[in-house]
Write an enzyme that holds these catalytic residues in place. Structure first.
Site, PDB file in Angstrom:
ATOM      1  CG  ASP A  56     -29.648  70.052 -12.894  1.00 45.89           C
ATOM      2  OD1 ASP A  56     -30.518  70.916 -12.642  1.00 45.89           O
ATOM      3  OD2 ASP A  56     -29.112  69.355 -12.023  1.00 45.89           O
ATOM      4  CB  CYS A 104     -24.617  71.350 -15.718  1.00 46.02           C
ATOM      5  SG  CYS A 104     -24.842  72.518 -17.079  1.00 46.02           S
ATOM      6  CB  ALA A 105     -22.634  65.623 -14.931  1.00 49.45           C
ATOM      7  N   GLY A 106     -22.197  67.742 -12.388  1.00 52.35           N
ATOM      8  CA  GLY A 106     -21.795  67.745 -10.990  1.00 52.35           C
ATOM      9  C   GLY A 106     -22.900  68.184 -10.046  1.00 52.35           C
ATOM     10  N   PRO A 107     -22.943  67.629  -8.839  1.00 49.24           N
ATOM     11  CG  PRO A 107     -23.565  67.306  -6.598  1.00 49.24           C
ATOM     12  CD  PRO A 107     -23.874  68.146  -7.815  1.00 49.24           C
ATOM     13  N   GLY A 108     -23.459  64.954  -9.426  1.00 49.24           N
ATOM     14  CA  GLY A 108     -23.667  63.614  -9.966  1.00 49.24           C
ATOM     15  C   GLY A 108     -24.963  62.935  -9.638  1.00 49.24           C
ATOM     16  N   GLY A 109     -25.872  63.600  -8.924  1.00 48.76           N
ATOM     17  CA  GLY A 109     -27.118  62.940  -8.534  1.00 48.76           C
ATOM     18  C   GLY A 109     -27.964  62.512  -9.723  1.00 48.76           C
ATOM     19  CD  GLU A 153     -19.471  70.205 -13.086  1.00 50.80           C
ATOM     20  OE1 GLU A 153     -19.102  71.366 -12.818  1.00 50.80           O
ATOM     21  OE2 GLU A 153     -20.669  69.880 -13.214  1.00 50.80           O
ATOM     22  CB  CYS A 177     -33.198  73.035  -7.775  1.00 51.42           C
ATOM     23  SG  CYS A 177     -31.608  73.836  -7.492  1.00 51.42           S
TER      24      CYS A 177
END
Length: 496
Positions: A375, A299-304, A324, A428
């Site tokens: 994530d 779940c890579a977005g937005p990329g941090g 994503e 988070c």
């Protein structure tokens, strides 16, 4: 000194300006804050709207700092300000026009929580109301501001904060929805960060931490930048990070002024988020001889986190797929990874950004990856310092919608994991329904995974001692204990 002099005149000082002498329009900083609040009321995000508004009104330096504190502070504390405004206006806030209510919230924050002289806070609020709401609203704002200024913030707390039950008292005094207060109380105990004897005091510390401005942490993506480059950036005040070896704290200035940040070789990233990526990269895995590792950010977005993982993958000589589901967010990931994509090509490694449903990865690519990051989308209750509007938008109903998605993503990630590989499940949010309950429900139906000691792995990769992460095997970071967002980490290894 002028502000101190004005405050010493006492809480009941009223504006000495007659109406004709008052400002006719709100100043640009207050107007910017008001504009952002109205956008947030329509569904926008303050962290995206405010920079745009500051640029549009050409605000910088102290004016930009004032607008930022006014915006974020008002959004955070409206749960306390609304009952104060209701008393001062002699009506429920639900009967006030939304624009007028936002002007009153901004004025109340200036009066009770900022070093703004009372006459300036009142007069500017009236001028802002006249400009954006009309002359009739200005009269109401003038009357309410006068009544708010008649008491100190301590006196107002005594007047509007109930004494019992504890959850209601803390909800009003620290400006959180009561369901969030109750959920965080359970999370503190459930994650081993408190016990029945101390949980109320620990909970209050956590809630107060949500109302403090979060530090701006930068990450120097290894192989692309380094900590020294960030520490020596001109015209900025910086310091080494507290926990991540790649972190630098920005104490003053705009991160966009740093060339490495503009180029994508470094980025703004919470230290807790950095530690999650470092823990996944540092956990021991077993890979067949002669094959380089394959990594997956599901779940890579937005990329941090993908940005740091890509840099770490290059150092490890590993390939990385950043997945994503949204094409728009995939584009954001590509932009974030641009320098890493170039570096991977030069090193002969594969770094791929793709758009696909992460819930299907396990079926499409079973047993392919040695390290997988899940994530998961969550309520974000661990990042309330940075997203002040989130506490008012989220509801318990969100948990019902997110829970199945979180479980499906975790199950898919485990299916995509190779024997001997490690998966990191992260959120988070410390909410038990998004963290330990999710892992429990998925793993109890499987006999092919085992939990690693996540606190031990985090302490291994951190640059400082990390206490209070919980008893394991999962780890939970906290704003009031670690100065990070409330990040949760569970490390799972696929049995050979």
């Amino acid at each position: 000194m002028a502000d101190q002099h004005e405050r010493r005149r006492g809480p009941r000082q009223r504006s000495r300006n007659v109406p004709a002498q008052r400002a006719r329009q709100g100043d640009p900083a207050r107007l910017a804050a008001y504009t952002v609040l109205r956008a947030v009321a329509e569904g926008a995000y303050a962290n995206l709207e405010l920079p745009h508004e500051l640029r549009r009104r050409r605000l910088s330096g102290r004016d930009a700092g004032f607008a930022t504190e006014l915006t974020y502070g008002t959004l955070r504390m409206q749960g306390l300000y609304d009952p104060i405004i209701a008393v001062a206006a002699d009506r429920p806030v639900s009967r006030l026009d939304g624009g007028v209510l936002d002007v009153l919230r901004l004025g109340t924050h200036q009066l009770l929580s900022m070093r703004v002289p009372q006459h300036a806070a009142a007069d500017q609020s009236v001028a802002l109301a006249r400009q954006v709401n009309g002359a009739g609203a200005a009269g109401l704002v003038n009357a309410v501001m006068r009544r708010v200024s008649e008491r100190t913030v301590e006196e107002w707390r005594e007047a509007v904060v109930p004494t019992e039950p504890t959850s209601t008292r803390l909800a009003v005094s620290t400006s959180h929805p009561e369901w969030v207060v109750k959920a965080l109380r359970q999370a503190l105990v459930g994650h081993g960060a408190s016990d029945a004897a101390h949980v109320d005091a620990d909970l209050e510390r956590l809630l107060e931490a949500h109302n403090a401005a979060a530090p701006v942490a930068l990450v120097a993506r290894p192989g692309l930048s380094d900590v020294e480059e960030l520490l020596t950036a001109e015209h900025l005040e910086t310091a080494p990070g507290d926990h991540s070896p790649f972190a630098v704290l920005l104490l003053g200035g705009d991160p966009a002024g740093i060339p490495a940040v503009r180029d994508g070789r470094a980025a703004v990233q919470d230290e807790g988020s950095q530690l999650l990526a470092l823990a996944l990269a540092g956990a021991p895995v077993t890979t067949p001889a002669g094959r380089r590792e394959r990594w997956l950010d599901l779940c890579a977005g937005p990329g941090g986190k993908a940005g740091l993982l890509a840099a770490l993958a290059r150092e490890h000589g590993a390939d990385l797929v950043a997945n994503e589901i949204s094409e728009h967010r995939s584009d954001l990931v590509r932009a974030t990874l641009r320098p890493a994509l170039e570096a991977a090509r030069e090193a002969g490694l594969e770094l791929t950004v793709r758009t696909a449903d992460g819930r299907e990865a396990g079926a499409d690519e079973p047993g392919r990856y040695d390290r997988v990051l899940v994530d998961a989308p969550c309520t974000g209750l661990g990042a309330l310092r940075r997203r002040p509007e989130a506490r008012w938008r989220r509801t318990p109903a969100d948990l019902a919608g997110l829970g199945p998605l979180q479980r499906d993503l975790l199950a898919s990630g485990l299916d995509a994991l190779a024997p001997g590989g490690v998966l990191a499940y992260a959120t988070c949010s410390p909410h038990l329904s998004e963290t330990s309950f999710v892992v429990r429900d998925v793993t109890r139906r499987r006999d092919d995974v085992e939990a690693l000691d996540a606190p031990a792995v985090l302490r291994e990769v951190a640059s400082s001692e990390l206490a209070g992460l919980g008893d394991g095997p999962a780890a939970q970071m906290w704003p009031h204990l670690h100065g990070t967002d409330g990040m949760y980490l569970h490390l799972l290894r696929k049995r050979a």
